[in-house]
Design a protein around this motif. Structure first.
Motif, PDB file in Angstrom:
ATOM      1  N   CYS A  37      57.112   9.256  36.035  1.00 50.12           N
ATOM      2  CA  CYS A  37      55.694   8.997  36.304  1.00 50.12           C
ATOM      3  C   CYS A  37      54.806  10.042  35.637  1.00 50.12           C
ATOM      4  O   CYS A  37      53.573   9.959  35.712  1.00 50.12           O
ATOM      5  N   PHE A  39      53.989  10.633  32.269  1.00 48.54           N
ATOM      6  CA  PHE A  39      54.225   9.765  31.116  1.00 48.54           C
ATOM      7  C   PHE A  39      54.511  10.530  29.827  1.00 48.54           C
ATOM      8  O   PHE A  39      55.303  10.084  29.007  1.00 48.54           O
ATOM      9  N   LEU A  46      52.791   3.412  30.760  1.00 50.87           N
ATOM     10  CA  LEU A  46      52.951   2.381  31.781  1.00 50.87           C
ATOM     11  C   LEU A  46      51.810   1.374  31.651  1.00 50.87           C
ATOM     12  O   LEU A  46      50.646   1.740  31.770  1.00 50.87           O
ATOM     13  N   CYS A  72      50.587   9.937  36.446  1.00 44.68           N
ATOM     14  CA  CYS A  72      50.063   8.958  37.395  1.00 44.68           C
ATOM     15  C   CYS A  72      49.398   9.663  38.577  1.00 44.68           C
ATOM     16  O   CYS A  72      50.005  10.563  39.177  1.00 44.68           O
ATOM     17  N   PHE A  74      49.044   8.717  41.459  1.00 45.01           N
ATOM     18  CA  PHE A  74      49.709   8.428  42.735  1.00 45.01           C
ATOM     19  C   PHE A  74      50.996   9.226  42.919  1.00 45.01           C
ATOM     20  O   PHE A  74      51.661   9.083  43.941  1.00 45.01           O
ATOM     21  N   LEU A  75      51.323  10.043  41.924  1.00 47.82           N
ATOM     22  CA  LEU A  75      52.514  10.887  42.040  1.00 47.82           C
ATOM     23  C   LEU A  75      52.128  12.142  42.815  1.00 47.82           C
ATOM     24  O   LEU A  75      51.346  12.970  42.351  1.00 47.82           O
ATOM     25  N   CYS A  80      56.295   8.888  44.450  1.00 44.19           N
ATOM     26  CA  CYS A  80      55.262   7.852  44.391  1.00 44.19           C
ATOM     27  C   CYS A  80      54.680   7.681  45.795  1.00 44.19           C
ATOM     28  O   CYS A  80      55.425   7.443  46.749  1.00 44.19           O
ATOM     29  N   ILE A  82      52.550   5.328  46.572  1.00 48.06           N
ATOM     30  CA  ILE A  82      52.144   3.928  46.801  1.00 48.06           C
ATOM     31  C   ILE A  82      53.296   2.960  46.523  1.00 48.06           C
ATOM     32  O   ILE A  82      53.106   1.912  45.905  1.00 48.06           O
ATOM     33  N   ARG A  86      53.159  -0.444  44.128  1.00 45.57           N
ATOM     34  CA  ARG A  86      53.285  -0.071  42.717  1.00 45.57           C
ATOM     35  C   ARG A  86      53.517  -1.295  41.840  1.00 45.57           C
ATOM     36  O   ARG A  86      53.941  -2.349  42.332  1.00 45.57           O
ATOM     37  N   CYS A  90      56.306  -0.148  37.030  1.00 48.38           N
ATOM     38  CA  CYS A  90      56.905   0.948  37.808  1.00 48.38           C
ATOM     39  C   CYS A  90      58.262   0.524  38.343  1.00 48.38           C
ATOM     40  O   CYS A  90      59.211   1.293  38.350  1.00 48.38           O
ATOM     41  N   MET A 130      48.030   1.552  32.529  1.00 45.83           N
ATOM     42  CA  MET A 130      47.554   1.588  33.915  1.00 45.83           C
ATOM     43  C   MET A 130      46.449   2.615  34.132  1.00 45.83           C
ATOM     44  O   MET A 130      45.483   2.351  34.857  1.00 45.83           O
TER      45      MET A 130
HETATM   46  S1  SF4 Z   1      52.451   4.044  40.856  1.00 48.36           S
HETATM   47 FE1  SF4 Z   1      54.133   5.258  41.669  1.00 48.36          FE
HETATM   48  S2  SF4 Z   1      55.949   4.564  40.518  1.00 48.36           S
HETATM   49 FE2  SF4 Z   1      54.152   3.873  39.405  1.00 48.36          FE
HETATM   50  S3  SF4 Z   1      53.765   5.477  37.889  1.00 48.36           S
HETATM   51 FE3  SF4 Z   1      52.534   5.931  39.703  1.00 48.36          FE
HETATM   52  S4  SF4 Z   1      53.741   7.335  40.935  1.00 48.36           S
HETATM   53 FE4  SF4 Z   1      55.104   6.332  39.454  1.00 48.36          FE
END
Ligand code: SF4
Ligand code: SF4
Length: 137
Positions: A37, A39, A46, A72, A74-75, A80, A82, A86, A90, A130
């Motif tokens: 995550c 990148f 992603l 990301c 959300f990390l 993760c 979420i 996701r 993901c 994303m």
């Molecule tokens: S949403 Fe979650 S699984 Fe997807 S890239 Fe972000 S942290 Fe990783």
């Protein structure tokens, strides 16, 4: 907050549930370490569809983030935050190269299902990085 298509919420959830059931039979040995995550670290991008990022926005708050860091938002603590929401990208990414081909087939199948869902609900189809989608509110 984008919430143009609340009726899609359960439908996309159903698609993700089916996907998870299919992925469970593959068992690629992902330990959910969260490294992919970041990148840049994995040198990948992603991609996500608008219908998917709308779904995320409907269910969770997007933290402010710096797109230049290319991590990301959300990390959190290498996890993760979420997982329930996701994206397809993901869910089907595995660093284990032995699963690349199989994951690609599954990806193609569910990409088509999500695109059909968007088309059937008149949601504009945009498939883009994303982080870019999350910034374009
Ligand atoms: S949403 Fe979650 S699984 Fe997807 S890239 Fe972000 S942290 Fe990783
Ligand atoms: S796919 Fe690999 S790098 Fe990504 S979370 Fe799973 S084990 Fe970690």
């Amino acid at each position: 907050m984008l919430d143009h298509h609340p009726e899609n919420n359960s439908d996309i959830n159903e698609i993700y549930k089916k996907l998870e059931a299919e992925l469970a039979s593959i068992d690629p040995g992902c330990v959910a370490c969260g490294t992919c995550c970041s990148f840049d670290e994995f040198d990948h991008v992603l991609y996500a569809s608008t219908i998917e990022t709308d779904y995320i926005r409907k269910n969770v708050e997007v933290p402010s983030f710096d797109p230049d860091k290319n991590i990301c938002p959300f990390l959190i603590n290498s996890q993760c935050s979420i997982r329930e929401h996701r994206t397809l990208g993901c869910r089907v990414f595995f660093c284990n190269p032995d699963y690349k081909e199989k994951a690609q087939d599954i990806y193609n199948k569910y990409y088509t299902m999500i695109k059909d869902l968007a088309d059937n609900n008149g949601v504009e189809w945009l498939y883009a990085p994303m982080l870019k989608q999350l910034k374009n509110v």
